[in-house]
Scaffold this active site. Structure first.
Site, PDB file in Angstrom:
ATOM      1  N   ARG A  23      18.834  44.599 -13.054  1.00 32.69           N
ATOM      2  CA  ARG A  23      19.013  45.174 -11.713  1.00 32.69           C
ATOM      3  C   ARG A  23      20.297  45.970 -11.586  1.00 32.69           C
ATOM      4  O   ARG A  23      20.433  46.795 -10.697  1.00 32.69           O
ATOM      5  CB  ARG A  23      19.026  44.071 -10.655  1.00 32.69           C
ATOM      6  CG  ARG A  23      17.749  43.242 -10.616  1.00 32.69           C
ATOM      7  CD  ARG A  23      17.940  42.006  -9.777  1.00 32.69           C
ATOM      8  NE  ARG A  23      18.925  41.128 -10.442  1.00 32.69           N
ATOM      9  CZ  ARG A  23      19.401  40.012  -9.915  1.00 32.69           C
ATOM     10  NH1 ARG A  23      19.010  39.632  -8.719  1.00 32.69           N
ATOM     11  NH2 ARG A  23      20.265  39.270 -10.579  1.00 32.69           N
ATOM     12  N   ARG A  59      47.046  61.789   0.859  1.00 40.36           N
ATOM     13  CA  ARG A  59      47.357  60.873   1.965  1.00 40.36           C
ATOM     14  C   ARG A  59      48.549  60.040   1.540  1.00 40.36           C
ATOM     15  O   ARG A  59      48.562  59.465   0.464  1.00 40.36           O
ATOM     16  CB  ARG A  59      46.174  59.963   2.268  1.00 40.36           C
ATOM     17  CG  ARG A  59      45.012  60.682   2.935  1.00 40.36           C
ATOM     18  CD  ARG A  59      43.955  59.675   3.372  1.00 40.36           C
ATOM     19  NE  ARG A  59      42.790  60.311   3.904  1.00 40.36           N
ATOM     20  CZ  ARG A  59      42.507  60.378   5.211  1.00 40.36           C
ATOM     21  NH1 ARG A  59      43.320  59.841   6.089  1.00 40.36           N
ATOM     22  NH2 ARG A  59      41.412  60.980   5.619  1.00 40.36           N
ATOM     23  N   HIS A  62      52.801  55.934   2.437  1.00 40.26           N
ATOM     24  CA  HIS A  62      53.025  55.112   3.619  1.00 40.26           C
ATOM     25  C   HIS A  62      53.482  53.698   3.273  1.00 40.26           C
ATOM     26  O   HIS A  62      53.108  53.164   2.230  1.00 40.26           O
ATOM     27  CB  HIS A  62      51.726  54.991   4.427  1.00 40.26           C
ATOM     28  CG  HIS A  62      51.136  56.296   4.812  1.00 40.26           C
ATOM     29  ND1 HIS A  62      49.793  56.558   4.711  1.00 40.26           N
ATOM     30  CD2 HIS A  62      51.693  57.434   5.284  1.00 40.26           C
ATOM     31  CE1 HIS A  62      49.539  57.792   5.116  1.00 40.26           C
ATOM     32  NE2 HIS A  62      50.683  58.347   5.464  1.00 40.26           N
ATOM     33  N   LYS A  72      48.821  45.348   0.038  1.00 38.71           N
ATOM     34  CA  LYS A  72      47.552  46.077   0.109  1.00 38.71           C
ATOM     35  C   LYS A  72      46.787  45.898  -1.189  1.00 38.71           C
ATOM     36  O   LYS A  72      47.380  45.798  -2.261  1.00 38.71           O
ATOM     37  CB  LYS A  72      47.783  47.583   0.317  1.00 38.71           C
ATOM     38  CG  LYS A  72      48.403  47.952   1.643  1.00 38.71           C
ATOM     39  CD  LYS A  72      48.611  49.453   1.745  1.00 38.71           C
ATOM     40  CE  LYS A  72      49.291  49.831   3.036  1.00 38.71           C
ATOM     41  NZ  LYS A  72      49.587  51.271   3.080  1.00 38.71           N
ATOM     42  N   TYR A 132      40.863  49.740   1.964  1.00 33.23           N
ATOM     43  CA  TYR A 132      42.156  49.058   1.958  1.00 33.23           C
ATOM     44  C   TYR A 132      41.964  47.657   2.533  1.00 33.23           C
ATOM     45  O   TYR A 132      41.424  47.516   3.630  1.00 33.23           O
ATOM     46  CB  TYR A 132      43.151  49.719   2.899  1.00 33.23           C
ATOM     47  CG  TYR A 132      43.480  51.163   2.702  1.00 33.23           C
ATOM     48  CD1 TYR A 132      44.772  51.537   2.370  1.00 33.23           C
ATOM     49  CD2 TYR A 132      42.544  52.170   2.935  1.00 33.23           C
ATOM     50  CE1 TYR A 132      45.118  52.874   2.243  1.00 33.23           C
ATOM     51  CE2 TYR A 132      42.878  53.499   2.805  1.00 33.23           C
ATOM     52  CZ  TYR A 132      44.165  53.849   2.466  1.00 33.23           C
ATOM     53  OH  TYR A 132      44.505  55.167   2.351  1.00 33.23           O
ATOM     54  N   LYS A 167      52.161  65.050   9.627  1.00 27.80           N
ATOM     55  CA  LYS A 167      53.062  63.888   9.584  1.00 27.80           C
ATOM     56  C   LYS A 167      53.482  63.572   8.148  1.00 27.80           C
ATOM     57  O   LYS A 167      54.655  63.385   7.869  1.00 27.80           O
ATOM     58  CB  LYS A 167      52.370  62.675  10.210  1.00 27.80           C
ATOM     59  CG  LYS A 167      53.243  61.449  10.274  1.00 27.80           C
ATOM     60  CD  LYS A 167      52.510  60.297  10.974  1.00 27.80           C
ATOM     61  CE  LYS A 167      53.383  59.077  11.073  1.00 27.80           C
ATOM     62  NZ  LYS A 167      52.706  57.972  11.779  1.00 27.80           N
TER      63      LYS A 167
END
Length: 174
Positions: A23, A59, A62, A72, A132, A167
């Protein structure tokens, strides 16, 4: 799961162990006990998804400061990303060092980053999705960032930057 510590102490590459049959396969992607057994934070306060339509999008980078520092676990579930983490722990011997790993829907790898690591990525394929798992709730007053093109960090992004938020492009240089 297989945990491999990176050269940045406390950051781990997490690989699944597939159980395959006709599968396809089944694999555990998170187990609080396995994380705790390695001294890693296993609390998940929220899970977020990021969809990125255009290859070259950046991105980040941060992070959150106290009292909302966060760990994270990052995984690319569709497409591919060039994932970058930067050690921003002032007392660390690898302060301001970074690593980059490719996370894809084919390699099924995840990257675990401890508190006080900045995180960002560049999208390598159109239509990529990133999941995340985050240990703390988002706290806008604690949110901070590093510039993706800061010469002190010197990240060699694999593609030209096609999209970035205003930003993220305006974080101050170190």
């Amino acid at each position: 799961m297989q945990f491999t510590e990176t050269q940045l102490k406390g950051a781990f590459l997490v690989e699944i162990e597939k159980i395959s049959d006709q599968r396809g396969f089944f694999a555990r992607t998170f187990c609080a006990k396995e994380f705790e057994d390695r001294g890693l934070k296993s609390v998940v306060a929220q899970t977020s998804i990021s969809f990125n339509s255009k290859k070259g999008t950046v991105r980040g980078l941060h992070y959150q400061i106290a009292p909302a520092t966060e760990t994270k676990l990052i995984r690319c579930t569709k497409g591919a990303i060039y994932d970058v983490i930067v050690d921003i722990r002032p007392e660390s011997p690898t302060y301001l060092s970074h690593i980059a790993v490719e996370l894809t829907d084919e390699n099924h790898r995840a990257l675990y980053l401890p508190e006080m690591f900045a995180h960002g990525y560049q999208v390598l394929t159109d239509g990529s999705e990133v999941i995340y798992q985050i240990s703390e709730f988002y706290s806008p007053g604690c949110g901070r960032g590093l510039r993706y093109d800061d010469p002190v960090i010197n990240i060699n992004w694999p593609l030209s930057v096609s999209e970035i938020s205003s930003k993220d492009a305006s974080w101050p240089l170190l």
